[in-house]
Design a protein around this motif. Structure first.
Motif, PDB file in Angstrom:
ATOM      1  N   GLU A 111       0.720  -1.293  -0.138  1.00 35.79           N
ATOM      2  CA  GLU A 111       0.208   0.209  -0.045  1.00 35.79           C
ATOM      3  C   GLU A 111       0.747   1.143   0.018  1.00 35.79           C
ATOM      4  O   GLU A 111       0.623   1.925  -0.842  1.00 35.79           O
ATOM      5  N   GLU A 112       1.862   1.091   0.709  1.00 30.47           N
ATOM      6  CA  GLU A 112       2.779   2.363   0.708  1.00 30.47           C
ATOM      7  C   GLU A 112       3.404   2.616  -0.351  1.00 30.47           C
ATOM      8  O   GLU A 112       3.818   3.870  -0.945  1.00 30.47           O
ATOM      9  N   LYS A 113       4.188   1.465  -0.973  1.00 33.10           N
ATOM     10  CA  LYS A 113       4.506   1.580  -2.617  1.00 33.10           C
ATOM     11  C   LYS A 113       3.617   2.047  -3.642  1.00 33.10           C
ATOM     12  O   LYS A 113       4.113   3.127  -4.306  1.00 33.10           O
ATOM     13  N   LYS A 114       2.243   1.557  -3.453  1.00 32.96           N
ATOM     14  CA  LYS A 114       1.376   2.041  -4.362  1.00 32.96           C
ATOM     15  C   LYS A 114       1.096   3.658  -3.984  1.00 32.96           C
ATOM     16  O   LYS A 114       0.988   4.571  -5.073  1.00 32.96           O
ATOM     17  N   LYS A 115       0.980   4.207  -2.902  1.00 34.76           N
ATOM     18  CA  LYS A 115       0.842   5.520  -2.544  1.00 34.76           C
ATOM     19  C   LYS A 115       1.872   6.255  -2.970  1.00 34.76           C
ATOM     20  O   LYS A 115       1.478   7.378  -3.566  1.00 34.76           O
ATOM     21  N   LYS A 117       4.061   5.427  -5.403  1.00 31.03           N
ATOM     22  CA  LYS A 117       3.864   5.643  -6.743  1.00 31.03           C
ATOM     23  C   LYS A 117       2.832   6.652  -7.317  1.00 31.03           C
ATOM     24  O   LYS A 117       3.131   7.255  -8.436  1.00 31.03           O
ATOM     25  N   ALA A 118       1.691   6.505  -6.654  1.00 29.87           N
ATOM     26  CA  ALA A 118       0.398   7.423  -7.071  1.00 29.87           C
ATOM     27  C   ALA A 118       0.921   9.102  -6.869  1.00 29.87           C
ATOM     28  O   ALA A 118       0.763   9.673  -7.764  1.00 29.87           O
ATOM     29  N   GLU A 119       1.630   9.239  -6.133  1.00 26.54           N
ATOM     30  CA  GLU A 119       2.024  10.565  -5.510  1.00 26.54           C
ATOM     31  C   GLU A 119       3.074  11.055  -6.545  1.00 26.54           C
ATOM     32  O   GLU A 119       3.047  12.063  -7.079  1.00 26.54           O
ATOM     33  N   ALA A 121       3.408   9.648  -9.436  1.00 27.47           N
ATOM     34  CA  ALA A 121       2.598  10.041 -11.027  1.00 27.47           C
ATOM     35  C   ALA A 121       1.831  11.439 -10.975  1.00 27.47           C
ATOM     36  O   ALA A 121       1.824  12.006 -11.886  1.00 27.47           O
ATOM     37  N   LYS A 122       1.420  11.787  -9.980  1.00 33.80           N
ATOM     38  CA  LYS A 122       0.878  12.883  -9.724  1.00 33.80           C
ATOM     39  C   LYS A 122       1.650  13.991  -9.840  1.00 33.80           C
ATOM     40  O   LYS A 122       1.559  15.081 -10.612  1.00 33.80           O
ATOM     41  N   ARG A 124       4.646  13.840 -11.456  1.00 36.12           N
ATOM     42  CA  ARG A 124       4.839  13.889 -13.103  1.00 36.12           C
ATOM     43  C   ARG A 124       3.716  14.577 -13.771  1.00 36.12           C
ATOM     44  O   ARG A 124       3.982  15.155 -14.739  1.00 36.12           O
TER      45      ARG A 124
END
Length: 195
Positions: A111-115, A117-119, A121-122, A124
């Motif tokens: 979950e932390e990795k996904k979070k 990654k999402a941040e 991506a945001k 970028r």
């Protein structure tokens, strides 16, 4: 020749056994470790107790004593089995708890990795948006400059055209007298200017 083979075979077997003894690790495996650390129960008084104390003279008494010993032994086995089942269940619960904790830790890490990654991506996407906006502004500025430059050139061309037509109109509107006109025509014929 046969004795040579026999000697060779025994030396080969001996060398293999010797290598095997040297190649074994000093750290015992799980099974060996269990065999070394197993705590055995104290010797029980039941084994041989029916004939050690005073051997029965009557076979019926011996059968009765033996039946009592068997019943006591069955009770002890039943108690030991219950204890073993309880220990196995506790071990299973402990393993399950550790496995659940490991899975939960993995889930939280994912979950932390996904979070993250999402941040990322945001961030970028925001950077791309800013870069795209800057690019659009630059294009608009260049287009405006080109348009202004084109307008200035068109205006200059129009002005030059107007000046030329005005000059032509002025020159053509001059009234020339007849004697002057003949003189100019003669000059034009005599002094030809190549174009």
């Amino acid at each position: 020749m046969a004795s040579c083979r026999g000697v060779h075979r025994t030396t080969t077997q001996f060398s293999k056994a010797l290598l095997r003894s040297f190649s074994t690790t000093s750290k015992p495996s799980h099974r060996n470790n269990h065999q070394h650390t197993h705590e055995f129960l104290e010797p029980t008084a039941y084994v041989g107790s029916w004939w050690h104390s005073d051997p029965p003279k009557d076979p019926k008494d011996a059968e009765r004593r033996l039946a009592l010993l068997r019943r006591d032994y069955a009770k002890q086995v039943k108690q030991r089995r219950k204890q073993y089942i309880l220990e196995v269940e506790l071990m299973r619960l402990e393993l399950q708890r550790k496995d659940d904790a490991r899975r939960e830790a993995l889930r939280l890490a994912n979950e932390e990795k996904k979070k993250l990654k999402a941040e990322a991506a945001k961030v970028r996407a925001q950077e791309r948006k800013v870069a795209l906006e800057e690019f659009r502004q630059t294009l608009l500025k260049e287009r405006a400059e080109k348009l202004e430059n084109w307008r200035m050139k068109e205006k200059r061309r129009e002005e030059n055209k107007k000046e030329g037509s005005e000059l032509l109109r002025r020159k053509s509107s001059l009234w020339i007298d007849e004697p002057e006109l003949e003189k100019k025509i003669l000059e034009a014929i005599v002094d030809t200017i190549p174009l």
